[in-house]
Design a protein around this motif. Structure first.
Motif, PDB file in Angstrom:
ATOM      1  N   ARG A   1      -8.939   0.153   7.274  1.00  0.00           N
ATOM      2  CA  ARG A   1     -10.105   0.546   6.480  1.00  0.00           C
ATOM      3  C   ARG A   1     -10.019  -0.037   5.081  1.00  0.00           C
ATOM      4  O   ARG A   1     -11.009  -0.501   4.516  1.00  0.00           O
ATOM      5  CB  ARG A   1     -10.195   2.064   6.400  1.00  0.00           C
ATOM      6  CG  ARG A   1     -11.389   2.590   5.599  1.00  0.00           C
ATOM      7  CD  ARG A   1     -11.567   4.091   5.800  1.00  0.00           C
ATOM      8  NE  ARG A   1     -10.434   4.867   5.341  1.00  0.00           N
ATOM      9  CZ  ARG A   1      -9.567   5.470   6.141  1.00  0.00           C
ATOM     10  NH1 ARG A   1      -9.676   5.388   7.451  1.00  0.00           N
ATOM     11  NH2 ARG A   1      -8.571   6.169   5.642  1.00  0.00           N
ATOM     12  N   ALA A   2      -8.819   0.006   4.480  1.00  0.00           N
ATOM     13  CA  ALA A   2      -8.644  -0.548   3.137  1.00  0.00           C
ATOM     14  C   ALA A   2      -8.986  -2.017   3.090  1.00  0.00           C
ATOM     15  O   ALA A   2      -9.540  -2.509   2.123  1.00  0.00           O
ATOM     16  CB  ALA A   2      -7.204  -0.304   2.673  1.00  0.00           C
TER      17      ALA A   2
ATOM     18  N   ARG B   1     -17.022  -1.022  -6.102  1.00  0.00           N
ATOM     19  CA  ARG B   1     -15.758  -0.597  -5.489  1.00  0.00           C
ATOM     20  C   ARG B   1     -15.752  -0.924  -4.002  1.00  0.00           C
ATOM     21  O   ARG B   1     -14.744  -1.367  -3.451  1.00  0.00           O
ATOM     22  CB  ARG B   1     -15.553   0.902  -5.695  1.00  0.00           C
ATOM     23  CG  ARG B   1     -14.225   1.404  -5.147  1.00  0.00           C
ATOM     24  CD  ARG B   1     -14.024   2.884  -5.451  1.00  0.00           C
ATOM     25  NE  ARG B   1     -14.996   3.709  -4.735  1.00  0.00           N
ATOM     26  CZ  ARG B   1     -15.102   5.014  -4.879  1.00  0.00           C
ATOM     27  NH1 ARG B   1     -14.302   5.662  -5.736  1.00  0.00           N
ATOM     28  NH2 ARG B   1     -15.988   5.703  -4.188  1.00  0.00           N
TER      29      ARG B   1
ATOM     30  N   LEU C   1      -9.169   0.758  -7.901  1.00  0.00           N
ATOM     31  CA  LEU C   1      -8.636   1.679  -6.905  1.00  0.00           C
ATOM     32  C   LEU C   1      -8.984   1.220  -5.499  1.00  0.00           C
ATOM     33  O   LEU C   1      -8.209   1.423  -4.565  1.00  0.00           O
ATOM     34  CB  LEU C   1      -9.221   3.086  -7.128  1.00  0.00           C
ATOM     35  CG  LEU C   1      -8.368   4.037  -7.949  1.00  0.00           C
ATOM     36  CD1 LEU C   1      -9.118   5.333  -8.171  1.00  0.00           C
ATOM     37  CD2 LEU C   1      -7.051   4.315  -7.251  1.00  0.00           C
ATOM     38  N   GLY C   2     -10.178   0.630  -5.377  1.00  0.00           N
ATOM     39  CA  GLY C   2     -10.578   0.129  -4.068  1.00  0.00           C
ATOM     40  C   GLY C   2      -9.631  -0.947  -3.560  1.00  0.00           C
ATOM     41  O   GLY C   2      -9.535  -1.187  -2.373  1.00  0.00           O
TER      42      GLY C   2
ATOM     43  N   GLU D   1     -11.343   0.840 -13.443  1.00  0.00           N
ATOM     44  CA  GLU D   1     -10.220   1.388 -12.680  1.00  0.00           C
ATOM     45  C   GLU D   1     -10.669   1.932 -11.338  1.00  0.00           C
ATOM     46  O   GLU D   1      -9.941   1.865 -10.352  1.00  0.00           O
ATOM     47  CB  GLU D   1      -9.519   2.461 -13.498  1.00  0.00           C
ATOM     48  CG  GLU D   1      -8.719   1.883 -14.654  1.00  0.00           C
ATOM     49  CD  GLU D   1      -8.318   2.927 -15.679  1.00  0.00           C
ATOM     50  OE1 GLU D   1      -8.907   4.039 -15.676  1.00  0.00           O
ATOM     51  OE2 GLU D   1      -7.431   2.649 -16.495  1.00  0.00           O
TER      52      GLU D   1
ATOM     53  N   PHE E   1     -10.734   8.132 -14.107  1.00  0.00           N
ATOM     54  CA  PHE E   1     -10.553   6.681 -14.160  1.00  0.00           C
ATOM     55  C   PHE E   1     -11.820   6.037 -14.682  1.00  0.00           C
ATOM     56  O   PHE E   1     -12.922   6.480 -14.401  1.00  0.00           O
ATOM     57  CB  PHE E   1     -10.231   6.130 -12.760  1.00  0.00           C
ATOM     58  CG  PHE E   1      -8.955   6.686 -12.185  1.00  0.00           C
ATOM     59  CD1 PHE E   1      -8.941   7.942 -11.605  1.00  0.00           C
ATOM     60  CD2 PHE E   1      -7.791   5.962 -12.227  1.00  0.00           C
ATOM     61  CE1 PHE E   1      -7.761   8.465 -11.065  1.00  0.00           C
ATOM     62  CE2 PHE E   1      -6.621   6.459 -11.687  1.00  0.00           C
ATOM     63  CZ  PHE E   1      -6.601   7.712 -11.105  1.00  0.00           C
TER      64      PHE E   1
ATOM     65  N   THR F   1      -6.289  -0.963  -4.503  1.00  0.00           N
ATOM     66  CA  THR F   1      -4.900  -0.502  -4.602  1.00  0.00           C
ATOM     67  C   THR F   1      -4.228  -0.350  -3.253  1.00  0.00           C
ATOM     68  O   THR F   1      -3.045  -0.670  -3.096  1.00  0.00           O
ATOM     69  CB  THR F   1      -4.854   0.837  -5.365  1.00  0.00           C
ATOM     70  OG1 THR F   1      -5.336   0.627  -6.685  1.00  0.00           O
ATOM     71  CG2 THR F   1      -3.457   1.402  -5.415  1.00  0.00           C
ATOM     72  N   PHE F   2      -4.995   0.114  -2.251  1.00  0.00           N
ATOM     73  CA  PHE F   2      -4.345   0.507  -1.011  1.00  0.00           C
ATOM     74  C   PHE F   2      -4.377  -0.585   0.048  1.00  0.00           C
ATOM     75  O   PHE F   2      -3.895  -0.400   1.154  1.00  0.00           O
ATOM     76  CB  PHE F   2      -4.993   1.789  -0.488  1.00  0.00           C
ATOM     77  CG  PHE F   2      -5.045   2.862  -1.532  1.00  0.00           C
ATOM     78  CD1 PHE F   2      -6.250   3.287  -2.058  1.00  0.00           C
ATOM     79  CD2 PHE F   2      -3.877   3.404  -2.035  1.00  0.00           C
ATOM     80  CE1 PHE F   2      -6.289   4.255  -3.061  1.00  0.00           C
ATOM     81  CE2 PHE F   2      -3.912   4.358  -3.031  1.00  0.00           C
ATOM     82  CZ  PHE F   2      -5.119   4.791  -3.545  1.00  0.00           C
TER      83      PHE F   2
ATOM     84  N   ASP G   1      -5.907   3.566   8.451  1.00  0.00           N
ATOM     85  CA  ASP G   1      -6.032   3.612   6.983  1.00  0.00           C
ATOM     86  C   ASP G   1      -5.924   2.216   6.402  1.00  0.00           C
ATOM     87  O   ASP G   1      -6.715   1.820   5.531  1.00  0.00           O
ATOM     88  CB  ASP G   1      -4.954   4.514   6.379  1.00  0.00           C
ATOM     89  CG  ASP G   1      -5.137   5.987   6.743  1.00  0.00           C
ATOM     90  OD1 ASP G   1      -4.128   6.726   6.759  1.00  0.00           O
ATOM     91  OD2 ASP G   1      -6.285   6.383   7.017  1.00  0.00           O
ATOM     92  N   ARG G   2      -4.929   1.472   6.865  1.00  0.00           N
ATOM     93  CA  ARG G   2      -4.743   0.113   6.353  1.00  0.00           C
ATOM     94  C   ARG G   2      -5.909  -0.783   6.721  1.00  0.00           C
ATOM     95  O   ARG G   2      -6.386  -1.598   5.930  1.00  0.00           O
ATOM     96  CB  ARG G   2      -3.430  -0.468   6.890  1.00  0.00           C
ATOM     97  CG  ARG G   2      -2.191   0.108   6.247  1.00  0.00           C
ATOM     98  CD  ARG G   2      -0.956  -0.722   6.597  1.00  0.00           C
ATOM     99  NE  ARG G   2      -0.654  -0.659   8.025  1.00  0.00           N
ATOM    100  CZ  ARG G   2       0.120   0.266   8.568  1.00  0.00           C
ATOM    101  NH1 ARG G   2       0.646   1.226   7.841  1.00  0.00           N
ATOM    102  NH2 ARG G   2       0.368   0.236   9.873  1.00  0.00           N
TER     103      ARG G   2
END
Lengths: 220, 489
Positions: A83-84, A154, A108-109, A104, A100, A111-112, A80-81
């Motif tokens: 990929r972010a 994004r 969001l893209g 926003e 959003f 944020t993680f 997950d990390r």
């Protein structure tokens, strides 16, 4: 080498318990900054391949190396990390979050991914895709083409190494399909990002120098 | 964009459902705060009224609680009366000899049996009413000498006028003082004439009236709702003198100064004799009514002097002992006798609170807590039902790089925001209602309550709400955690 798939296998379990093989790829590679399109008929496993590359689904076997990291050796949280930080994904149905605004959704893209929040960059990306005046609008107030542009912005938000685009023009009207493809290619070129796009459209495929057919690289 | 921001946006996206679930939590919290506030008011009311200025009540044998409720709170009916002679036992010889009424065979030259143990003894005569307010026949010492409040340092103060006198030039024995609430609700001011009803708010109204000479400031005690009259005047009302033998009745031939409370100089005025003693006259009152004896209804004793001691009874005597150490011994001695009983009102009030009031409050609190739990369940249902609609949205967030724990945290945050938001709104509304109702509560109970009257136990509300939020948000959050991203995209 940006992307290197080696002996990647993936199958699904059918309701009756039988295994349904989807992917059996001996080797597949993409060079750094290279842009290519993967074509194949609907249901042939294109999206599944993108999911495996993005780490959304785990391969049953084999190695998926992105920018030198075999993501199959990572934990789910690790994938997950990764990929972010390293992968930008453009969905067929855009998948913007309805509550959003455009800005926003781009944020969001970010944020993680750790340490990657950059609101000025988000605004700059929207400017680049021609949506300066629409930054505060929610997706419901945007046209289909505008929503896809937001999705492109994004995907680029975290300066990924690789963009995966899953049928990005499937829901765009014919007149704007070329524009969307060109926008994606141009921004990837400017940002030095590799691009792997899947499509069943020959017209879209014709805009790329490298076109591979999934059935040629997939032994299933 | 923070996880809180994402959670808040999700809540806004489902504004109506979110509002309703938060509202249910708000209602639950509002009820809890209301119960806690009521608990506070009742506790404070009991506490303040337990500081009475006297530590013992002596009255007729019977129910201790009834004696306490009747004497302190003017509730219920008097059990019976005790002879005036018994009241004199709480006075020293010096105090006894200041009595102005005809003592008959009573020896006033000796100390009362308990006189040296008592610092203050105030007689009260109960049983009559002015509309729904209790008439209290007593001596001026009641309002002059008694202190009240948690520190026992507050005295009765007058908003208008003065205390009633034992005998005044203007009104004789027939002066009255009104408690603050009684004055307001009777609409009576200085100079008004009140005619008490005998034995019952709807009972026969005495022809004899009392003139209002004073109105008390609000004290926050049951005395706000009482009408105080001179005890001498009380006795002189029709049916308030105890019938006696013909021989005893003619024993008082001499003039006497009128009786007075035992800290005042004796009044020199001549005490007229009571008239129309008719021992053969039937008692026409219910047992438990006091002072309904012998005289024809409506017979006016205005011109008469204090009635003899053998025709007097008192409902109770308010006692303050010289020292706390003598109280148990004095109580035992009185209780072992046949004439009366002695109760410790603070103890009776405390027992009443602990045995009856506190369990009721506990039950109410449990009920309101259950309402909060039900509200929490509604939050669970609301969020859980939304999960099926949001599975795709969660998958997108996962595809953007959010981990399972991140999406779980977002859902938990939604639950926390809904619960806290509803809880805080409920708390604010409850305290606003307290502030609005404050004047009414103060008028009825004497307890001041405003927006910022916060019970200590309310500090548990936030942790409790958070716990509920996490508990009931867990299952929807778990559902989000288990979302299959690939299938849901």
């Amino acid at each position: 080498m940006l992307l290197d798939l080696e002996n990647v296998k993936k199958s699904f379990v059918e309701p009756n318990g039988d295994q349904l093989p989807i992917l059996d790829i001996p080797r597949f590679q993409l060079q750094r900054n290279e842009q290519m399109v993967l074509v194949g008929p609907s249901g042939c496993g294109k999206t599944t391949m993108l999911h495996v590359i993005a780490g959304i689904r785990r391969a049953d076997a084999g190695a998926v190396r992105i920018d030198g990291t075999d993501i199959e050796s990572l934990s789910e949280a690790g994938r997950d990390r990764f990929r972010a930080a390293k992968i930008g994904y453009i969905f067929q149905t855009f998948n913007l979050l309805p509550g959003f605004s455009a800005l926003e959704n781009v944020l969001l893209g970010m944020t993680f991914a750790r340490g990657r929040k950059d609101p000025p960059r988000a605004q700059m990306l929207l400017d680049r895709v021609g949506l300066t005046a629409r930054a505060s609008h929610n997706p419901s107030a945007l046209s289909v083409g505008e929503q896809q542009r937001v999705a492109v912005a994004r995907a680029l938000a975290n300066r990924p190494a690789l963009i995966l685009a899953d049928e990005p023009t499937a829901n765009v009207d014919h007149a704007h399909q070329s524009q969307i493809v060109e926008l994606i290619r141009e921004t990837c070129r400017e940002e030095n990002i590799g691009l792997l796009m899947v499509t069943h459209s020959q017209e879209v495929a014709s805009q790329f120098e490298r076109v591979d057919r999934l059935e040629e690289i997939n032994r299933v | 964009m923070s996880l809180f921001g994402i959670a808040w946006r999700s809540i806004r996206q489902r504004a109506l459902a979110s509002l309703l679930t938060a509202l249910s939590m708000g209602l639950g919290v509002m009820l809890v705060v209301a119960v806690l506030s009521i608990h506070g008011v009742v506790s404070e009311s009991f506490r303040s009224n337990a500081s009475l200025g006297y530590n013992m009540i002596v009255g007729a044998k019977g129910g201790k609680l009834q004696l306490t409720l009747n004497t302190v709170y003017y509730l219920s009916q008097p059990v019976e009366n005790i002879p005036y002679e018994y009241y004199l036992e709480f006075l020293t010889a010096e105090q006894r000899q200041r009595e102005q009424a005809d003592p008959g065979r009573i020896d006033l030259k000796r100390d009362g049996r308990f006189g040296r143990s008592v610092a203050l003894a105030i007689p009260v005569c109960l049983g009559d009413y002015v509309e729904e307010f209790r008439l209290v026949g007593t001596t001026p010492a009641f309002l002059d000498k008694l202190r009240f409040g948690p520190e026992m340092d507050r005295k009765f103060e007058f908003a208008a006028g003065r205390n009633f006198q034992h005998k005044s030039a203007e009104h004789g024995y027939f002066e009255a003082v009104l408690g603050a609430v009684a004055a307001r609700e009777l609409g009576a001011g200085l100079g008004a004439e009140l005619h008490p009803a005998h034995g019952d708010p709807e009972g026969h109204v005495h022809a004899q009236g009392f003139t209002v000479v004073g109105i008390l400031k609000r004290s926050g005690t049951p005395n706000d709702r009482a009408v105080f009259v001179n005890m001498e005047g009380f006795y002189l009302m029709a049916d308030h003198a105890k019938p006696v033998d013909e021989d005893a009745e003619h024993a008082h031939a001499h003039d006497q100064d009128p009786p007075h409370d035992h800290d005042q100089a004796p009044d020199q005025a001549h005490a007229p004799k009571p008239q129309d003693h008719d021992p053969a006259h039937d008692h026409d009152h219910d047992h438990g009514d006091d002072h309904a004896h012998g005289h024809d209804h409506g017979h006016d004793h205005a011109a008469a002097g204090p009635i003899p001691m053998n025709q007097r009874e008192v409902t109770a005597v308010l006692i303050r002992t010289v020292d706390a150490a003598v109280t148990p011994g004095l109580q035992n001695t009185i209780n072992e006798g046949r004439e009366a009983q002695a109760v410790l009102p603070v103890l009776e009030i405390y027992n009443l609170f602990e045995v009856i009031v506190r369990p009721i409050q506990t039950v109410l609190l449990v009920l309101t807590a259950m309402i909060c739990v039900v509200s929490g369940i509604s939050i669970l249902v609301s969020i859980y039902n939304s999960m099926s609609e949001r599975r795709h949205e969660i998958a997108v967030i996962r595809a953007l790089g959010a981990g399972r724990d991140t999406v779980m945290t977002i859902i938990l945050l939604e639950s926390v925001l809904l619960s806290l938001g509803g809880g805080i709104a409920g708390w604010l509304v409850a305290h606003a209602l307290n502030a609005l109702a404050g004047p009414l509560i103060a008028a009825q109970t004497g307890v001041a309550i405003g927006f910022w009257n916060i019970e200590l136990s309310e500090a548990l509300l936030i942790p409790a709400i958070l716990l509920l939020a996490v508990l009931f948000g867990f299952f929807p959050a778990l559902s989000a955690y288990r979302t299959d991203v690939g299938k849901s995209l």
